[in-house]
Design an enzyme around this catalytic site. Structure first.
Site, PDB file in Angstrom:
ATOM      1  N   SER A 130      41.355  41.758  54.771  1.00  0.00           N
ATOM      2  CA  SER A 130      40.266  42.186  54.838  1.00  0.00           C
ATOM      3  C   SER A 130      39.175  43.531  54.090  1.00  0.00           C
ATOM      4  O   SER A 130      38.150  43.768  53.677  1.00  0.00           O
ATOM      5  CB  SER A 130      39.629  42.547  56.033  1.00  0.00           C
ATOM      6  OG  SER A 130      40.186  42.600  56.755  1.00  0.00           O
ATOM      7  N   GLU A 160      35.092  33.352  52.600  1.00  0.00           N
ATOM      8  CA  GLU A 160      35.151  33.897  50.858  1.00  0.00           C
ATOM      9  C   GLU A 160      36.205  34.325  50.737  1.00  0.00           C
ATOM     10  O   GLU A 160      37.677  34.152  51.170  1.00  0.00           O
ATOM     11  CB  GLU A 160      34.713  36.459  51.419  1.00  0.00           C
ATOM     12  CG  GLU A 160      33.726  35.734  51.596  1.00  0.00           C
ATOM     13  CD  GLU A 160      34.205  38.049  52.157  1.00  0.00           C
ATOM     14  OE1 GLU A 160      33.318  38.349  51.096  1.00  0.00           O
ATOM     15  OE2 GLU A 160      34.327  38.304  52.432  1.00  0.00           O
TER      16      GLU A 160
END
Length: 301
Positions: free
Chosen positions: A116, A149
Site C-alpha cells: 500500500s 498501479e
C-alpha cells in the site's frame, strides 16, 4: 506462467489467488498461519459460487480450487515463475519474508510486492534480484477491481516489468504505471482522506454515517471514506498512514488516535465484523461489497 506464488492468505492474498486461478494460472498460496490458509480457501470457494450473483463471471468453484495448492511452507514456492507478496504493511515482517524467499524461490523468478505504501526500491534492496522486482498495488476486492498501479523500482528491468504487465493483462487488469514513491498515487491521497475523516469522528464534528453521506451525496462517491476504511481494513489504513508519516516526516500524515484505538481493539472493519460500522459476523466473502446496509458502531463516538 507455469506457477504463480501468492504469499499472505488474508483478504488481499485470497483475492489475488482467486483472480489468478480464474485466469487459468496454477497458484501456490502460502501463509504462516494454518487458520489463515483454511479461511482463504473457504473464501475463494464462497466467492466463486457467488461470482455471478455479484456481477462477475459464472465460475466453477471446484475448478478454481483445483488450481490452488495451499499450505504454510515456503517450499511450495520453489518452482514458481513469479511470486506476489501480500503480507501486513510492516517493514520488519516484509524484511524477514523477503530474506527467506530470496533463498527459497528459483533465482530467475520475479518478485511482485502488493504493498500500500512502502517504496518498491526499498523492498527490492532486501533481495539479490532488484532487477526482477516490481510493485503492483491491487485494489480490494481484487477479482472485481479492474485497475492496478504498476510500479517499477529503480533497478527493475524492462523484461520483468513486461512479464508482470502480461500477467496482469491475463487477470483482466488495466495496469496504470506510476513512479516509485511512498504511497504511490492512490494512497498518497486516499490515506490522507481517510485519516482526516477519522479525525472528524474523533473530534465529534460528525459521526461516520454523516461523514460518508457528505461524500456520497455531495461528490457522487459510491462509498464514503470510512466505509472504504472498513473495506480495506482499519488496521491496514493505520499501518499505511504510519509508513507515510515515517517516510515523509510530515505532520500532515500524523495518524488519527481513533485509528490506533480501533486497531488495538480489533475493530478492523468488514474482516472482523466491526469497524466504523457493524457488520455482525466477520465477512466471509471479500467480494460481497455494497455501499450501505451497515450500522455505525460505538467506535464512531
Amino acid at each position: 506462467m507455469t506457477l504463480v506464488g501468492v504469499v499472505g492468505a488474508g483478504v488481499m492474498g485470497a483475492g489475488v489467488a482467486q483472480n489468478l486461478a480464474q485466469a487459468g494460472h496454477d497458484v501456490a498460496l502460502v501463509d504462516n498461519t494454518p487458520q489463515a490458509v483454511t479461511k482463504a480457501l473457504s473464501t475463494i470457494e464462497l466467492n466463486s459460487r457467488m461470482s455471478r450473483l455479484l456481477g462477475g463471471p459464472e465460475l466453477d468453484p471446484d475448478t478454481i480450487l483445483g488450481r490452488v495448492k495451499a499450505g504454510t511452507d515456503l517450499a511450495l514456492l520453489a518452482d514458481a515463475d513469479l511470486v506476489i507478496e501480500n503480507i501486513t504493511e510492516n517493514w520488519e515482517l516484509k524484511r524477514g519474508l523477503y530474506l527467506e524467499m530470496d533463498h527459497t524461490v528459483q533465482p530467475d523468478a520475479v518478485f511482485v510486492a502488493n504493498t500500500s505504501a512502502i517504496p518498491i526500491t526499498r523492498l527490492a534492496s532486501l533481495t539479490t534480484r532488484p532487477r526482477q522486482f516490481v510493485g503492483v498495488h491491487f485494489m480490494n476486492p481484487v477479482p472485481m477491481k479492474h485497475a492496478v498501479e504498476l510500479i517499477p523500482g529503480h533497478h527493475t528491468s524492462p523484461e520483468a516489468l513486461e512479464k508482470v504487465r502480461d500477467l496482469l493483462t491475463s487477470m483482466g487488469k488495466k495496469a496504470i504505471p506510476v513512479n516509485d514513491a511512498c504511497g504511490f498515487v492512490s494512497n498518497r491521497v486516499l490515506m490522507l482522506t481517510v485519516n482526516e475523516a477519522a479525525f472528524l469522528v474523533h473530534e465529534g464534528v460528525a459521526d461516520a454515517e454523516t461523514v460518508d453521506e457528505v461524500f456520497r451525496s455531495c461528490f457522487g462517491h459510491p462509498m464514503g471514506p470510512l466505509q472504504t476504511a472498513d473495506l480495506i481494513g482499519v488496521d491496514t489504513i493505520l499501518y499505511s498512514i504510519e509508513v507515510l508519516h515515517e517516510h515523509f516526516a510530515d505532520s500532515k500524515y500524523r495518524p488519527c488516535p481513533l485509528l490506533k484505538q480501533m486497531t488495538d481493539a480489533g475493530l478492523h472493519g468488514r474482516k472482523s465484523g466491526q469497524g466504523f460500522y457493524s457488520y455482525g459476523a466477520p465477512a466471509a466473502s471479500s467480494a460481497a461489497v455494497d455501499s450501505g446496509g451497515s450500522r455505525p458502531t460505538a467506535a464512531t463516538r
